[in-house]
Scaffold this active site. Structure first.
Site, PDB file in Angstrom:
ATOM      1  N   HIS A 116       0.843  -1.196   0.000  1.00 14.65           N
ATOM      2  CA  HIS A 116       0.000   0.000   0.000  1.00 14.65           C
ATOM      3  C   HIS A 116       0.883   1.252   0.000  1.00 14.65           C
ATOM      4  CE1 HIS A 116      -3.714   2.269   1.345  1.00 14.65           C
ATOM      5  NE2 HIS A 116      -2.761   3.111   1.734  1.00 14.65           N
ATOM      6  N   GLU A 117       1.846   1.320   0.910  1.00 15.86           N
ATOM      7  CA  GLU A 117       2.692   2.509   1.000  1.00 15.86           C
ATOM      8  C   GLU A 117       3.643   2.619  -0.190  1.00 15.86           C
ATOM      9  OE1 GLU A 117       1.694   4.613   2.979  1.00 15.86           O
ATOM     10  OE2 GLU A 117       0.483   3.304   4.262  1.00 15.86           O
ATOM     11  N   HIS A 120       1.794   4.142  -3.046  1.00 12.85           N
ATOM     12  CA  HIS A 120       1.746   5.606  -2.959  1.00 12.85           C
ATOM     13  C   HIS A 120       3.011   6.211  -3.556  1.00 12.85           C
ATOM     14  CE1 HIS A 120      -1.978   6.169  -0.921  1.00 12.85           C
ATOM     15  NE2 HIS A 120      -1.595   5.737   0.264  1.00 12.85           N
ATOM     16  N   HIS A 126      -5.501   6.452  -2.908  1.00 17.32           N
ATOM     17  CA  HIS A 126      -6.451   5.482  -2.362  1.00 17.32           C
ATOM     18  C   HIS A 126      -7.567   5.235  -3.373  1.00 17.32           C
ATOM     19  CE1 HIS A 126      -4.906   6.998   1.705  1.00 17.32           C
ATOM     20  NE2 HIS A 126      -4.452   5.768   1.543  1.00 17.32           N
ATOM     21  N   TYR A 172      -9.548   1.641   1.508  1.00 14.22           N
ATOM     22  CA  TYR A 172      -9.795   1.624   2.943  1.00 14.22           C
ATOM     23  C   TYR A 172     -10.700   0.447   3.301  1.00 14.22           C
ATOM     24  CZ  TYR A 172      -7.971   6.305   4.174  1.00 14.22           C
ATOM     25  OH  TYR A 172      -7.181   7.392   4.431  1.00 14.22           O
TER      26      TYR A 172
END
Length: 490
Positions: A116-117, A120, A126, A172
């Site tokens: 996930h990071e 980014h 997101h 999320y």
């Protein structure tokens, strides 16, 4: 860094002098002439050896399925520094120079959270921040913690022409930032039961988006359901020329059980033209379960050692075959056994086996050998017709192969010799009584089956090549040096 840093949407560090998040080519990591996007990374030694291994495995999945590869930083000016954090956070896209990614040791060490990071840092927002998100989810503003509403904004995003992805590692979870226990902050529409916010690993659309954003010419697929069917491109028509495709099977839990329903690949000496290869893990660095194989016929079933398995398919510039169709499911225990002899025991043996088990052990001998089994100890729940706990021995690698049994109680089990070079040992326990279980020995019988074998050199090594002809089909098996044994028909 974190004490005075304002995070956008909970984990994105905004760049100075920017009023909005928008990543264009200026914040993409550059592509080399070889078509790879190499992103230098330095992982802090403040992480333990185990944590550094988890981070490396999470980054390896990018390299397996996309043209993005995270490499060890040496002297590069622009690079990512992965450091322990008080939360999980990252910059958005490439910002130039050293940029940090923070991973909290107690909350960010899952594969999907790490990815996930890193996503980014590659320039991805997101999923629920997409411009079209209101068509797919409803934000429940009344249940969002005070001061956290900014985490649920949306932007004028580039959606790459790809569908909304509930399964993305960038989405999320249902209850993130909820002010009331049990009250969702994000509800999928029209079906509120759709799962969102997984952190098991890159989704199929995560992979597709990376490949599209960075113009990767990759054929990669992620299969994440507990069971499913898949096939080569265009099946049952001819598969494309010059293919190099991957299928990463990643089930939620337990172990992958794979079987082929059809197989037809263009034959060639040593399977150098078209072939499949199957790995016991999520990358080409994993151990090989099934080495290069081509031709036509039935393939053996396989059991992975955990919940992931990787299938690689390669074709050359000429195509004259239809490819393959396969299906997979999950088993709670078992393995694929290739040694010349070994032992199989029920789970936790010699202690009592657990309740509610379904286990497959597949024994694979060379093409010219049968398999002999000898029971050493046996005690299962005793009931008429062995309908609760039981053991089956299949003469072949499939659950549908002919079987002896079922066995239960303290039955005397005769020594067993297979008619082919595969055996599937199947064990089942129900939800009630448990017993000591079983232990059996297996060996490769010295009896030679009616196959022709031919040894030949390949790539300077000493591999073996096996050819079998029977019942109207032929199959060619190639085993390179240091790889496991080849697989003829199950």
């Amino acid at each position: 860094m974190e004490s005075d840093t304002i995070l956008h949407e909970g984990d994105i560090v905004l760049r100075r002098k920017r009023s909005a998040i928008n990543c264009d080519s200026s914040c993409f990591w550059p592509k080399s002439r070889d078509g790879l996007v190499s992103v230098p990374v330095n992982v802090s030694t403040e992480f333990s050896v185990a944590e550094r291994t988890w981070i490396a495995e999470a980054m390896q999945e990018f390299a397996t399925l996309t043209c993005v590869q995270f490499i060890n930083r040496t002297t590069e000016t622009n690079y990512i520094s992965v450091v322990p954090g008080k939360s999980c956070w990252s910059h958005f896209g490439k910002i130039g120079g050293m940029q940090q990614v923070g991973l909290m040791k107690t909350g960010c060490m899952s594969k999907g959270a790490i990815q996930h990071e890193m996503n980014h840092a590659l320039g991805f927002l997101h999923e629920q921040a997409r411009s079209d998100r209101d068509n797919y989810v409803k934000i429940m503003w009344e249940y969002i913690m005070a001061g956290e509403q900014g985490n649920f904004g949306k932007v004028n995003s580039n959606n790459l022409g790809l569908p909304y992805d509930y399964s993305s590692v960038m989405h999320y979870g249902t209850f993130d930032f909820s002010n009331t226990s049990g009250k969702a902050t994000i509800v999928p529409i029209p079906d509120p039961s759709v799962p969102i916010g997984q952190r098991e690993g890159l989704s199929n659309l995560d992979v597709a988006k990376i490949n599209k954003l960075y113009s990767c010419n990759y054929c990669s697929n992620v299969l994440h359901k507990p069971n499913d069917t898949f096939s080569s491109v265009n099946y049952p028509s001819l598969y494309p020329d010059n293919s190099n495709c991957l299928w990463l099977i990643r089930i939620p839990q337990h172990q992958v059980f794979l079987q082929f329903d059809a197989f037809d690949l263009q034959p060639s000496p040593d399977c150098t033209s078209d072939y499949i290869r199957i790995y016991d893990g999520s990358s080409r660095n994993s151990s090989v379960l099934l080495d290069k194989l081509c031709g036509m016929g039935s393939l053996p079933s396989l059991v992975a050692s955990r919940n992931v398995m990787l299938l690689e398919f390669v074709s050359d510039e000429t195509t004259a075959a239809t490819g393959f169709q396969a299906s997979y499911s999950q088993v709670k225990c078992g393995s694929t056994l290739m040694g010349t002899s070994g032992v199989i025991t029920s789970p936790d043996y010699p202690n009592r086996y657990p309740k509610n088990q379904d286990c497959f052990w597949i024994i694979s001998a060379p093409a010219d050998r049968k398999i002999s089994l000898k029971m050493v100890s046996f005690e299962l729940e005793d009931i008429d017709e062995c309908k609760y706990d039981y053991l089956l021995i299949h003469d072949g690698s499939r659950p549908t192969s002919p079987a002896v049994g079922p066995y239960c109680g303290t039955m005397q089990i005769a020594d067993f010799t297979s008619s082919e070079n595969f055996v599937l040992v199947e064990f089942h326990s129900d939800v009630s009584w448990v017993f000591p279980g079983f232990m059996l020995n297996y060996t490769f019988d010295k009896t030679v089956l009616g196959y022709s074998t031919q040894a030949m050199g390949l790539h300077g090594g000493t591999p073996e090549s096996y050819t079998k002809s029977t019942k109207g089909f032929s199959m060619h098996y190639c085993q390179e040096k240091d790889h496991k044994n080849p697989f003829p028909s199950p």
